[in-house]
Design a protein around this motif. Structure first.
Motif, short mmCIF file in Angstrom:
data_model
loop_
_atom_site.label_atom_id
_atom_site.label_comp_id
_atom_site.label_asym_id
_atom_site.label_seq_id
_atom_site.Cartn_x
_atom_site.Cartn_y
_atom_site.Cartn_z
N ALA A 1 36.94 40.24 40.45
CA ALA A 1 38.18 40.01 41.21
C ALA A 1 38.10 38.69 41.97
CB ALA A 1 38.42 41.17 42.17
N ARG A 34 44.84 39.27 33.75
CA ARG A 34 44.77 37.80 33.66
C ARG A 34 45.40 37.31 32.35
NH1 ARG A 34 42.00 36.30 38.04
NH2 ARG A 34 40.11 37.41 38.72
N VAL A 74 43.74 38.58 41.90
CA VAL A 74 43.29 39.98 41.86
C VAL A 74 42.49 40.29 43.11
CG1 VAL A 74 41.95 41.70 40.61
CG2 VAL A 74 43.19 39.92 39.34
N ILE A 76 41.14 44.03 34.79
CA ILE A 76 41.30 42.69 35.36
C ILE A 76 41.53 41.66 34.26
CG2 ILE A 76 40.13 40.86 36.66
CD1 ILE A 76 38.77 43.02 38.31
N LEU A 104 46.34 47.52 39.24
CA LEU A 104 45.51 47.22 38.08
C LEU A 104 45.46 48.37 37.08
CD1 LEU A 104 42.29 45.48 39.49
CD2 LEU A 104 43.90 44.51 37.84
#
Length: 414
Positions: free
Chosen positions: A309, A287, A295, A283, A355
């Motif tokens: 998330a 970003r 997410v 994650i 992801l």
């Protein structure tokens, strides 16, 4: 763009996916394990109780002929047939489904076609069992490949759950523990819940189900997925210290007596090998590479991932999340790759990606191939029911009680 299975194979440090993913599923049906794409962390079922089978003629048949046979059989059978397809199915199979959805939606969908003589479930074993329990007695439920099991479902067996239940009953000395089984479990465990005043849940209605369970008793035994239970309980305000994970193989279930005494949700040590792969680091990387990315992950993911998330939800909730996002959105998804790729193809105005850079499809969903679908449909045209799933009346009567409670526990509005 939709990717083929060959496109999905990624080699990278830390890869735990089976390198033989590109092989056809029938090459693995006779062996222990879950086949191509399986995680090395999966518990291998023993003995193998669901051997697959596909005649050699269908293994060698050109893809174009397989699809022609499927289309012809569907046309011939008409309303006598209904095909259910889970979101995680490969595109070349799900395109033939009359209903596509998550486990909750498909359980309901099967009920809407009471006149269909055959229900062909393109999913995994526990889903077909559920369809058979809910179907009319004269309806036949078919699983195209009998080797399509579920590693998570196999992490909780009836004997272990019964032993844990006996230990809990002895410790608490009351009848205020409510068993809740995730849909990803055998018919026998659904029946266990039905016998003991419990219920089945899906990722769509888990919070509604837990609320119902707390109205019935003081605590919940939640199995087999620890992550869905923990994430749902936490979202409802249950403290983590009141959600211990038990170990059915250890004395006292491996939990300190003081902790056990105050517990509200007792978690089983099961997990989904696909969703377990998602991490907070993934994650953070998404970003960093895509400022403004949104997410969303499946609640079978670890708690730290769900917390990091922007949202978490069932496969259908993920689908709705992507559909509702404005054009130009960048969305990273933590769930099975077939669904992610399908959403990316359906929303070309948005950037949608998985992801996990090491792509792992659900190895058991992958077992359903057009060859198996063509074979079972040809059988129906010829008057032969192949790969029928039958739940005994003794099990079905109690499992249906728990499933009907599940169907009445409607998911909360998004």
């Amino acid at each position: 763009m939709t990717l083929s299975i060959n496109d999905l194979i990624v080699t990278a440090p830390g890869d735990t996916c089976d390198a033989e993913l590109a092989k056809q599923p029938w090459e693995f049906d006779r062996f222990p394990g879950y086949g191509p794409g399986a995680s090395e962390t999966d518990v291998i079922p023993a003995p193998v109780t669901r051997p697959g089978q596909l005649p050699a003629a269908y293994q060698r048949m050109p893809e174009a002929e397989l699809h022609a046979r499927i289309r012809a059989a569907k046309q011939t059978l008409g309303d006598r047939l209904v095909i259910l397809g889970h979101f995680y199915q490969r595109d070349e199979v799900v395109q033939y489904a009359d209903f596509v959805g998550d486990s909750f939606q498909l359980a309901n969908a099967a009920l809407t076609r009471p006149d269909a003589e055959a229900i062909v479930f393109c999913g995994v074993h526990f889903m077909a069992e559920t369809a058979d329990i809910l179907a009319r007695p004269e309806q036949r439920v078919i699983l195209p490949n009998l080797a399509a099991g579920c590693s998570m479902a196999d992490m909780a067996d009836e004997e272990s759950v019964e032993a844990a239940w006996e230990a809990l009953t002895e410790f608490y000395g009351d009848d205020e523990t409510v068993p809740v089984t995730y849909m990803n479990s055998s018919a026998a465990l659904k029946a266990f819940c039905g016998r003991h005043g419990g219920i089945v849940c899906t990722s769509s209605n888990a919070s509604t189900v837990l609320e119902w369970a707390f109205e019935q008793g003081r605590r919940v035994l939640f199995f087999p997925d620890q992550h869905l239970g923990r994430n749902t309980g936490k979202a409802m305000g249950v403290p983590l210290e009141q959600m211990p994970m038990i170990n059915p193989r250890r004395p006292g279930l491996g939990v300190d007596e003081d902790v056990l005494r105050d517990a509200r949700v007792l978690l089983w040590p099961g997990f989904c090998s696909v969703h377990k792969r998602f991490t907070v680091a993934q994650i953070e990387q998404a970003r960093a590479q895509h400022p403004g990315v949104r997410v969303i992950v499946h609640p079978e993911s670890p708690m730290t991932v769900v917390d990091a998330a922007d949202a978490a939800g069932s496969t259908d909730a993920i689908r709705k999340f992507v559909a509702a996002a404005p054009s130009g959105s960048v969305i990273a998804i933590g769930t099975e790759i077939n669904l992610v790729n399908r959403l990316a193809a359906e929303h070309p105005d948005k950037t949608v990606f998985c992801l996990d850079p090491v792509v792992c499809p659900c190895s058991t969903m992958y077992r359903i191939h057009p060859g198996y679908l063509a074979w079972v449909l040809d059988g129906l045209v010829e008057g032969e029911v192949r790969n029928e799933i039958v739940v005994t009346d003794e099990v079905a009567v109690h499992a249906k009680v728990a499933l009907e409670r599940m169907l009445a526990a409607l998911p909360k509005a998004d």
